[in-house]
Design an enzyme around this catalytic site. Structure first.
Site, PDB file in Angstrom:
ATOM      1  CG  HIS A 379      -2.217   0.705   1.021  1.00  0.00           C
ATOM      2  ND1 HIS A 379      -2.459   1.533  -0.042  1.00  0.00           N
ATOM      3  CD2 HIS A 379      -3.358   0.728   1.762  1.00  0.00           C
ATOM      4  CE1 HIS A 379      -3.688   2.030   0.040  1.00  0.00           C
ATOM      5  NE2 HIS A 379      -4.247   1.555   1.135  1.00  0.00           N
ATOM      6  CG  ASP A 383      -3.026   5.224  -4.157  1.00  0.00           C
ATOM      7  OD1 ASP A 383      -2.284   5.173  -3.155  1.00  0.00           O
ATOM      8  OD2 ASP A 383      -3.006   6.174  -4.979  1.00  0.00           O
TER       9      ASP A 383
END
Length: 408
Positions: A379, A383
């Site tokens: 992450h 995204d």
């Protein structure tokens, strides 16, 4: 004249390995290029061959030892393997010694010689150790009354008080309960270290979706015989998912990228690491240039890697690089999982078993062959929107394979 056997070059950036198993022992005959030991590195297990024919002389390392590239691990002497000398004589001597030890009689207990039948019976009945009782009979011998008195004194002795906080005793386990300690192989240690490092150094997250496998199954059923006849390879599911992943990685470049320090490295090619189960653990050989290859070559590459993994012949080059990974837990029956990325990659696609499930299509409940798919990603770089989009592209391509043909 003895010939030294050295640790061979193991690949780029690999400077040492661990002796996994000696395939030959001192005195064993060995032919040219015949393996004498297996050597485990961080990524693969390789066999070290003898450069000459002869007889194994000295082993200079033990199983589990770490040896550097170029180190001498054994010697080979010219000539034939010597005949075993004195084996029969040695076995005979061992047998004579064993027979001699078995023939020895244990000395009889003095107590058993002085106890009368009545006293012996009383000792057994009351569970008394005769050596702890002072005899009052002639010459200090035990009497039946001595044993009975000792038993009565034993029964009258109060048991020590138990602390209130002491837990109640549990029943002792019954039967044989064995344990075994086995040192982790170098490959397994590396797998453990890399997977733990992935958890500690990346911000891992997983997104899921499900795929209707009807179209792919129908395509395989329709063309599998022609495909096998033309290309000499079976048409499998991995080819479809590799090409679908190519579309996703092209549409969402961050899923095919990696973090290097404070920079992001983007790749304009697709090299897919395919997780393969090997005897010593999971390995990930790389199918290169998936974006340029057709189904047949992808299937051939995967099949060749699978065989090499089972045979233990994968090389360091086979597993170098890789920009994205596909792991198929479905072959083992997995319904759903959260795969861990393969550093320094930033994403991994997890495939699972296909099973018939009720789904709603055009307002009606129908039974379709469904598969859960999962995309784990870092992450820090990818995204949530990008991860979900990439997984949706894969889903759409599998449910409508025509998209892979027209690059949609």
């Amino acid at each position: 004249m003895a010939t030294e056997i050295n640790v061979p070059t193991l690949g780029e950036s690999v400077t040492e390995g661990t002796i996994g198993e000696w395939l030959k022992q001192p005195g064993d005959a060995v032919a040219v290029d015949e393996p004498i030991c297996s050597l485990e590195t961080d990524k693969v297990a390789i066999e070290v061959p003898s450069p000459v024919a002869g007889v194994i002389g000295e082993l200079k390392a033990e199983v589990g030892d770490t040896v550097e590239v170029g180190a001498v691990i054994a010697t080979v002497e010219a000539g034939a393997a010597p005949a075993a000398k004195g084996e029969e004589a040695g076995r005979a001597a061992e047998q004579r010694q064993e027979n001699k030890e078995e023939s020895k009689e244990a000395p009889a207990s003095d107590a058993s010689q002085t106890l009368s039948p009545a006293v012996r019976r009383a000792v057994l009945e009351h569970g008394i150790d005769p050596s702890t009782v002072k005899g009052t009979g002639k010459d200090g011998r035990l009497t039946k009354e001595d044993v009975i008195a000792a038993a009565k004194a034993k029964d009258d002795t109060p048991a020590p008080a138990k602390p209130e906080e002491a837990p109640a005793p549990t029943a002792a386990p019954t039967g044989t309960r064995n344990t075994e300690r086995v040192k982790m192989t170098r490959l397994r240690q590396t797998i453990a270290r890399r997977l733990k490092g992935a958890q500690e150094n990346a911000a891992l997250l997983t997104t899921f979706n499900d795929v209707d496998m009807t179209a792919v199954i129908e395509a395989r059923t329709k063309y599998k015989e022609l495909f096998a006849k033309k290309h000499d390879i079976k048409l499998g599911f991995m080819g479809f998912f590799a090409k679908a992943a190519h579309l996703a990685l092209k549409d969402v470049p961050s899923v095919n990228a990696q973090i290097d320090g404070d920079e992001i490295v983007y790749h304009d090619y697709v090299d897919i690491s395919v997780a393969v189960s090997a005897p010593n653990g999971l390995v990930v050989p790389v199918v290169r240039d998936v974006d340029k290859k057709g189904f047949a070559q992808i299937e051939k590459d995967i099949a060749n890697f699978g065989k090499a993994a089972r045979d233990g012949t994968l090389t360091m080059d086979d597993m170098a690089g890789g920009t994205f990974t596909i792991s198929n837990g479905g072959v083992f029956g997995s319904l759903m999982s959260t795969p861990i990325i393969n550093p320094p990659q930033s994403a991994v696609l997890g495939l699972h078993r296909i099973e018939d499930r009720p789904v709603v299509v055009d307002g009606e409940i129908v039974v379709r062959p469904m598969m859960y798919i999962a995309l784990s990603y870092d992450h820090r770089l990818i995204d949530g929107r990008e991860a979900v989009t990439a997984l949706k592209v894969i889903k759409d391509a599998i449910e409508d394979p025509t998209r892979m043909l027209i690059d949609l």
